[in-house]
Design an enzyme around this catalytic site. Structure first.
Site, short mmCIF file in Angstrom:
data_model
loop_
_atom_site.label_atom_id
_atom_site.label_comp_id
_atom_site.label_asym_id
_atom_site.label_seq_id
_atom_site.Cartn_x
_atom_site.Cartn_y
_atom_site.Cartn_z
N ASP A 66 -5.34 0.95 -8.81
CA ASP A 66 -3.86 0.65 -9.09
C ASP A 66 -2.95 0.66 -7.89
O ASP A 66 -2.89 1.72 -7.25
CB ASP A 66 -3.53 1.95 -10.16
CG ASP A 66 -1.98 1.67 -10.63
OD1 ASP A 66 -1.64 0.63 -10.72
OD2 ASP A 66 -1.41 2.89 -10.56
N THR A 99 1.40 -4.37 -10.23
CA THR A 99 1.89 -3.45 -9.16
C THR A 99 0.73 -3.97 -7.89
O THR A 99 1.68 -3.92 -6.46
CB THR A 99 1.52 -1.85 -9.35
OG1 THR A 99 0.18 -1.66 -9.87
CG2 THR A 99 2.40 -1.23 -10.19
N THR A 100 -0.20 -4.42 -7.88
CA THR A 100 -0.98 -4.91 -6.95
C THR A 100 -0.44 -6.45 -6.49
O THR A 100 -0.03 -6.73 -5.55
CB THR A 100 -2.54 -4.83 -7.18
OG1 THR A 100 -2.73 -3.77 -7.63
CG2 THR A 100 -3.14 -5.19 -5.73
N ASP A 401 -1.26 2.19 -17.80
CA ASP A 401 -0.85 0.65 -17.41
C ASP A 401 -1.03 -0.14 -18.81
O ASP A 401 -0.04 -1.00 -18.96
CB ASP A 401 -1.96 0.11 -16.48
CG ASP A 401 -1.38 0.35 -15.20
OD1 ASP A 401 -0.30 1.33 -14.86
OD2 ASP A 401 -1.82 -0.13 -14.05
#
Length: 532
Positions: A66, A99-100, A401
């Site tokens: 994550d 988020t990446t 998530d």
């Protein structure tokens, strides 16, 4: 001599020499530091992305892919690189997923900015063009999106499982995705249908078993056992539950004190008074018909003593002690009751009602389950299981998530294809748009369009495919009008990604592009670092 003095004032008017070397160095340093952070998480993008093992200073080990967690645990010192850590945090709070992606896009944009700067384009021009391009990109994405109804449970599950597929616990996505969808839909308030507060979904982690044993509990779960002192009950049907914030123990003065007892009769009187005090409290509790007590953790003195537990057991009242202060709000909302701060306020109308409160053995420990709550508030509890702490923590992060993805869909009901399809389509449309623009703007927008290709390129690279061949083929498909063509990582080829059920919320993509552009613009505008 006169000629020289006459020339001086003119030269000061048209002063042209400015030392730009330092500004360029600072910009270059900032961009390189931020790109280094982006490259660190780049390999963990997508379903075939690698995981990172993070070892903290106190010996704790975390395995995750994550982006927000990886960056959060990294000790970043360079101020511009810290901005990328904050970028992934803001994506986490805005959308919860991607988020990446957001960091990878920001890194690619910064790489393009370096080229533009070295070509002599002014940072302000680049910044304004990026802003225009990001607004246009959001419009293009919105035009591509497919509307969705909340009653369409299948589509919600598809998007939640797409989010879970890139996680360590991807093999359990068939179990966790429906679980995430059901838990979010059960806490949606009909009065405010596009608002979901994830604090209404409590995730309780319990070691033992496998992730397969994870379950959704309609009620409450306490990760502690009922008090067994003096043989109190551990199962209570038709429960009347009180949440108390006072202590059932002998009173203490607020200041440091000591009582000197000189003979046994006085000692007996003290003990007798203590007994009477506690008995008086328990009689008041029993009078309301209450048979389950949830006692808040106390700092000042013991919440319960052995003596009070003995009397409570005699009165057939089940006790769960050491309830955390921050859980009180969730518990009272679920049970639809009121916390009781003083014995004098103990009334029947403040109690919650449930069909069953029981202690259940789980793995090597025990939990207390409350089920069949009457007039239950809009909350739900997820009991997550795992064979070791690493899996358990990662399962919790992945579930968070997935919950965020469903929350995005509740607040903005549009779906979009995954697998690099939206990025390539954006790149194509912005590339076409850049040809219409004049001057430097068109040049900057074209660079923005090229930067977006980093997402499909990285997806292919992480899956062990030939990135150049895949991205070229993908461009070709999109040019022919297949806007939902994306990289199918499992088959290693390009397919219509919507038919493969690889979907994500529109909000994840739009917020990733807006936030990444905003961060890059900010880094571009910095021309000096002043250490105070």
């Amino acid at each position: 001599m006169a000629a020289v003095t006459a020339a001086q004032p003119r030269s000061s008017k048209t002063e042209s020499y400015v030392d730009n070397k330092r500004k360029e160095d600072i910009r270059q340093a900032n961009i390189n530091a931020a790109r280094a952070v982006a490259d660190a998480v780049r390999t963990s993008l997508g379903p075939k992305g690698m995981d990172k093992m993070i070892s903290t200073a106190n010996g704790e080990v975390i395995i995750t892919n994550d982006g927000a967690t990886i960056l959060n645990k990294m000790e970043v010192l360079q101020p511009a690189a810290k901005m990328l850590v904050d970028l992934s945090k803001s994506q986490d709070s805005a959308a919860g997923d991607g988020t990446t992606t957001v960091v990878v896009i920001a890194g690619a944009l910064l790489k393009q900015c370096l080229t533009l700067l070295s070509n002599g384009i002014h940072p302000t021009v680049i910044s304004d063009s990026l802003h225009k391009a990001s607004i246009k990109a959001v419009d293009v994405l919105t035009a591509m999106a497919v509307p969705l109804e909340l009653s369409d449970r299948e589509s919600l599950i598809k998007s939640a499982s797409t989010s879970l597929n890139s996680k360590v616990v991807s093999q359990y996505s068939t179990l966790l995705a429906p679980l995430a969808v059901d838990s979010v839909l059960s806490v949606v308030d009909p009065a405010k249908p596009d608002m979901v507060d994830l604090r209404d979904i409590k995730i309780v982690k319990k070691l033992g078993g496998t992730v397969d044993d994870t379950q959704l509990v309609k009620g409450l779960v306490f990760d502690k056992k009922a008090s067994h002192a003096a043989g109190g009950p551990t199962r209570m049907e038709n429960a009347k539950i009180a949440v108390i914030q006072f202590q059932i123990s002998p009173p203490k003065t607020d200041i440091e004190q000591s009582i000197v007892v000189s003979d046994y009769t006085q000692m007996d009187r003290i003990l007798k008074e203590e007994r009477n005090y506690i008995l008086g409290m328990i009689k008041k509790i029993k009078a309301t018909g209450c048979n389950v007590l949830l006692i808040q953790k106390s700092i000042l003195r013991d919440a319960v003593t052995d003596l009070s537990l003995h009397y409570l057991a005699k009165a057939k009242i089940m006790v769960v002690k050491d309830v955390e202060r921050e859980d009180i709000e969730f518990i009272t909302k679920t049970l639809n009751c009121l916390p009781i701060a003083n014995i004098e306020h103990f009334r029947v109308e403040k109690l919650g009602h449930a069909d069953l409160v029981e202690e259940v053995s789980l793995g090597d420990g025990k939990i207390v389950k409350v089920t069949g709550i009457k007039d239950m508030g809009r909350t739900t509890t997820v009991l997550v299981r795992g064979s070791n702490q690493l899996v358990l923590d990662e399962a919790e992060r992945s579930l968070h998530d997935a919950l965020c993805v469903v929350r995005c869909l509740v607040s903005k009901r549009f779906l979009i294809a995954g697998g690099g399809a939206p990025e390539i389509e954006l790149s194509r449309q912005l590339g076409a748009w850049s040809k219409v623009l004049h001057g430097m703007e068109g040049y900057c927008v074209r660079s923005f369009a090229e930067a977006l290709e980093v997402v499909p390129y990285t997806l292919a690279e992480n899956a062990g495919l030939n990135p150049i061949a895949i991205v070229t083929e993908l461009r070709n498909r999109h040019a022919q009008g297949e806007i939902n063509a994306g990289i199918n990582v499992r088959k290693g080829q390009i397919t219509n990604i919507l038919e493969e059920n690889v979907v994500q919320p529109l909000l994840v993509s739009t917020s990733a592009i807006s936030l990444a552009t905003e961060c890059v613009r900010m880094i571009l505008k910095i021309d000096d670092i002043v250490n105070v």
